[in-house]
Design a protein around this motif. Structure first.
Motif, short mmCIF file in Angstrom:
data_model
loop_
_atom_site.label_atom_id
_atom_site.label_comp_id
_atom_site.label_asym_id
_atom_site.label_seq_id
_atom_site.Cartn_x
_atom_site.Cartn_y
_atom_site.Cartn_z
N THR A 154 -4.50 -27.86 90.00
CA THR A 154 -3.06 -27.77 89.68
C THR A 154 -2.31 -27.22 90.89
OG1 THR A 154 -3.38 -25.55 88.79
CG2 THR A 154 -3.50 -27.37 87.22
N ALA A 155 -1.03 -27.47 90.95
CA ALA A 155 -0.25 -27.05 92.12
C ALA A 155 1.08 -26.41 91.72
CB ALA A 155 0.02 -28.27 93.02
N LEU A 156 1.36 -25.29 92.37
CA LEU A 156 2.64 -24.60 92.14
C LEU A 156 3.79 -25.44 92.70
CD1 LEU A 156 4.21 -21.94 91.39
CD2 LEU A 156 3.80 -21.20 93.73
N GLN A 157 4.83 -25.64 91.89
CA GLN A 157 6.02 -26.36 92.36
C GLN A 157 7.18 -25.41 92.62
OE1 GLN A 157 5.86 -29.47 93.17
NE2 GLN A 157 3.79 -29.72 92.37
N ASN A 158 7.32 -24.42 91.78
CA ASN A 158 8.44 -23.48 91.92
C ASN A 158 8.07 -22.18 91.24
OD1 ASN A 158 10.93 -22.21 92.16
ND2 ASN A 158 12.11 -24.03 91.60
N LEU A 159 8.24 -21.07 91.96
CA LEU A 159 7.96 -19.75 91.38
C LEU A 159 8.91 -19.44 90.23
CD1 LEU A 159 7.50 -17.28 94.36
CD2 LEU A 159 5.89 -17.70 92.50
N PHE A 160 10.03 -20.19 90.18
CA PHE A 160 11.03 -19.93 89.16
C PHE A 160 11.15 -21.14 88.26
CE2 PHE A 160 11.84 -17.26 92.76
CZ PHE A 160 12.00 -16.02 92.18
N GLY A 161 11.40 -20.91 86.99
CA GLY A 161 11.44 -21.99 86.03
C GLY A 161 12.59 -21.84 85.07
N PRO A 162 12.41 -22.37 83.85
CA PRO A 162 13.52 -22.37 82.90
C PRO A 162 13.87 -20.98 82.38
CG PRO A 162 11.54 -23.24 81.89
CD PRO A 162 11.24 -23.08 83.35
N THR A 163 12.94 -20.05 82.45
CA THR A 163 13.27 -18.66 82.10
C THR A 163 12.69 -17.77 83.19
OG1 THR A 163 11.25 -18.12 80.90
CG2 THR A 163 12.98 -19.21 79.63
N ALA A 164 13.15 -16.51 83.21
CA ALA A 164 12.75 -15.59 84.28
C ALA A 164 11.23 -15.41 84.33
CB ALA A 164 13.43 -14.24 84.06
N CYS A 165 10.57 -15.56 83.18
CA CYS A 165 9.15 -15.21 83.12
C CYS A 165 8.23 -16.38 83.44
CB CYS A 165 8.81 -14.61 81.75
SG CYS A 165 9.25 -15.66 80.37
N ARG A 166 8.77 -17.55 83.74
CA ARG A 166 7.90 -18.71 83.91
C ARG A 166 8.07 -19.39 85.28
NH1 ARG A 166 10.26 -20.14 78.21
NH2 ARG A 166 9.64 -22.31 78.40
N ALA A 167 6.94 -19.92 85.80
CA ALA A 167 6.93 -20.70 87.03
C ALA A 167 6.55 -22.14 86.70
CB ALA A 167 5.93 -20.11 88.02
N LEU A 168 6.88 -23.06 87.61
CA LEU A 168 6.62 -24.48 87.37
C LEU A 168 5.39 -24.96 88.15
CD1 LEU A 168 10.24 -25.96 87.58
CD2 LEU A 168 8.95 -25.31 85.54
N TYR A 169 4.53 -25.68 87.46
CA TYR A 169 3.33 -26.25 88.05
C TYR A 169 3.26 -27.74 87.73
CZ TYR A 169 0.52 -22.28 89.66
OH TYR A 169 0.03 -21.23 90.37
N THR A 170 2.41 -28.46 88.48
CA THR A 170 2.01 -29.79 88.03
C THR A 170 0.50 -29.87 88.07
OG1 THR A 170 2.30 -30.59 90.29
CG2 THR A 170 4.03 -31.16 88.72
N CYS A 171 -0.05 -30.74 87.21
CA CYS A 171 -1.49 -30.96 87.17
C CYS A 171 -1.81 -32.20 88.01
CB CYS A 171 -1.94 -31.17 85.72
SG CYS A 171 -3.71 -31.54 85.62
N ASN A 172 -2.70 -32.03 88.98
CA ASN A 172 -3.08 -33.17 89.82
C ASN A 172 -4.01 -34.13 89.09
OD1 ASN A 172 -1.58 -32.24 92.03
ND2 ASN A 172 -3.28 -30.94 92.71
N GLN A 173 -4.61 -33.66 88.00
CA GLN A 173 -5.55 -34.49 87.23
C GLN A 173 -4.80 -35.42 86.27
OE1 GLN A 173 -8.88 -34.08 88.00
NE2 GLN A 173 -9.12 -36.00 86.88
#
Lengths: 266, 171
Positions: free
Chosen positions: B141-160
């Motif tokens: 999996t790969a980090l896309q953004n340390l910040f997301g829809p709420t303060a407590c979440r970061a955005l990832y994508t799954c390469n699989q």
């Protein structure tokens, strides 16, 4: 423990005034820069940064609310009123955070320099003898980890891009540097804050801790760092010497409140 | 939690009903996850006569959901049998960390497409986080953004499985 006894007694009247001033410095800095960050909402150069800046802005405004609440508990008045209803002359924010965002490079450079400053100030607060501040700083410090990581990564990406990006960052650094001193003005109660252990550091110690972090990193990225301390003798070096942009920011922030201040409720 | 109260069965019953009720109050931004799962309940005190005092820990300081959560807790506890007066207080000075999450929170978060915090804050560098995709379980999996829809979440994508997802950030 002596510290607990002190926390239970609460601060003396004089300590209270010094504490309120410190809390308002921290709150006003975070509120104003949080507002500046929020100005990128919808217009940041890419969607990732749009999301990041809105999230960071929300955190900063939240941190400000926490400090206003602590000031309120010390008798400074209602927290929302402290945030919205004080005239420019009573604000304690530093001119450094009041400046307009300018371009993306100046936003990135200020984000980097301010977050490093915040870390240094919060570190001192985590050693505070006044327990509510010590605990608040411990909590905020954990969240700031992500801001700091973000601001460093962003600066590295832009600086390593070279060309116009680097030139704009260099220009931003020169523009911002004279205002750095305003961050380190700890106000008229600085000596007392230190003597009572509320803020166990002085401005010179905070500044040298900050420079030890930012100067090597800026140099490594190829920036010529302005002479430390040499360019600070400006009228912007003191909290209270507000930048003219603050008045406009407060007008924007109060736009809804000013429609009918008497009817405002939170 | 005073020992004297613990020996009074009628108070113990009320205390249990309060905890059970709290376990039904969800975070509005994480609808499957309760305030108990999140470790947001600092303490529950019950007194003879039915006064219930709940001390809660805010998650992120600036979380805009706190007022909604407080309202929901108040509303739910008012309906608890034997609770006559309900006091709910957010203790903004206490330090909530993701280490307070209950073990069952991970499964509930996964059902929302959110991976649980991969480690403690600063335990490893962010680029060394090992995050499993909540959809297919792959750790590619790969980090896309340390910040997301709420303060407590970061955005990832799954390469699989190519699915975007979120991770709850350690704080």
């Amino acid at each position: 423990m002596a510290q607990d006894d002190k926390a239970a007694r609460g601060p003396s009247v004089a300590e209270g005034a010094a504490l309120v001033d410190l809390l308002l410095q921290m709150a006003d800095d975070d509120l104003v820069l949080g507002h500046r960050h929020s100005e990128w909402l919808g217009v940041a150069p890419d969607i990732e940064e749009d999301v990041a800046f809105s999230s960071i802005a929300q955190d900063e405004v939240g941190h400000a609310a926490l400090y206003y609440e602590l000031a309120s508990q010390l008798g400074a008045g209602d927290a929302d009123r402290l945030a919205f209803d004080r005239p420019v002359g009573e604000r304690r924010s530093a001119a450094f955070v009041e400046l307009e965002n300018g371009d993306w490079a100046r936003t990135a450079m200020r984000h980097f320099l301010y977050d490093a400053f915040e870390e240094v100030r919060l570190d001192a607060c985590t050693r505070s003898g006044w327990q509510p501040l010590q605990r608040a700083a411990t909590k905020v410090r954990r969240e700031e980890f992500y801001h700091r990581l973000h601001s460093r990564t962003q600066l590295h990406h832009l600086a390593k891009a070279g060309g116009e990006a680097f030139a704009r960052l260099e220009h931003a650094l020169a523009d911002l540097w004279p205002y750095v001193a305003s961050l380190f003005d700890l106000g008229p109660h600085a000596a007392e804050l230190r003597a009572t252990g509320v803020l166990p550091a002085d401005a010179a110690a905070l500044r040298s801790a900050w420079e030890a972090v930012v100067v090597p990193e800026l140099s490594e990225l190829g920036f010529g760092v302005p002479a430390c301390g040499g360019t600070d003798a400006t009228s912007a070096a003191h909290r209270g010497a507000h930048h003219p942009a603050l008045a406009e920011l407060l007008t924007t922030m109060r736009a809804v409140l000013d429609v009918d201040a008497a009817a405002a409720s939170w | 939690m005073e020992a004297t109260e613990r020996r009074r069965p009628e108070l113990e019953g009320l205390r249990q009903r309060v905890w059970d009720a709290l376990a039904e109050v969800a975070d509005p931004e994480l609808p499957a996850v309760s305030v108990v799962d999140l470790g947001m309940v600092g303490s529950v005190d019950v007194e003879p006569g039915g006064t219930v005092s709940v001390r809660m820990l805010p998650t992120f300081v600036g979380c805009p959901a706190l007022a909604i959560i407080e309202g929901r807790v108040r509303e739910r506890l008012a309906a608890v049998d034997g609770a006559t007066t309900v006091e709910v207080r957010f203790d903004r000075e206490d330090v909530w960390t993701t280490e307070r999450l209950r073990p069952e929170a991970a499964d509930k978060l996964r059902s929302l497409g959110i991976a649980a915090p991969p480690c403690r804050l600063r335990e490893r560098p962010v680029d060394a986080w090992r995050v499993a995709c909540p959809y297919c379980g792959s750790t590619d999996t790969a980090l896309q953004n340390l910040f997301g829809p709420t303060a407590c979440r970061a955005l990832y994508t799954c390469n699989q499985c190519r699915q975007p997802f979120e991770v709850m950030k350690p704080v």
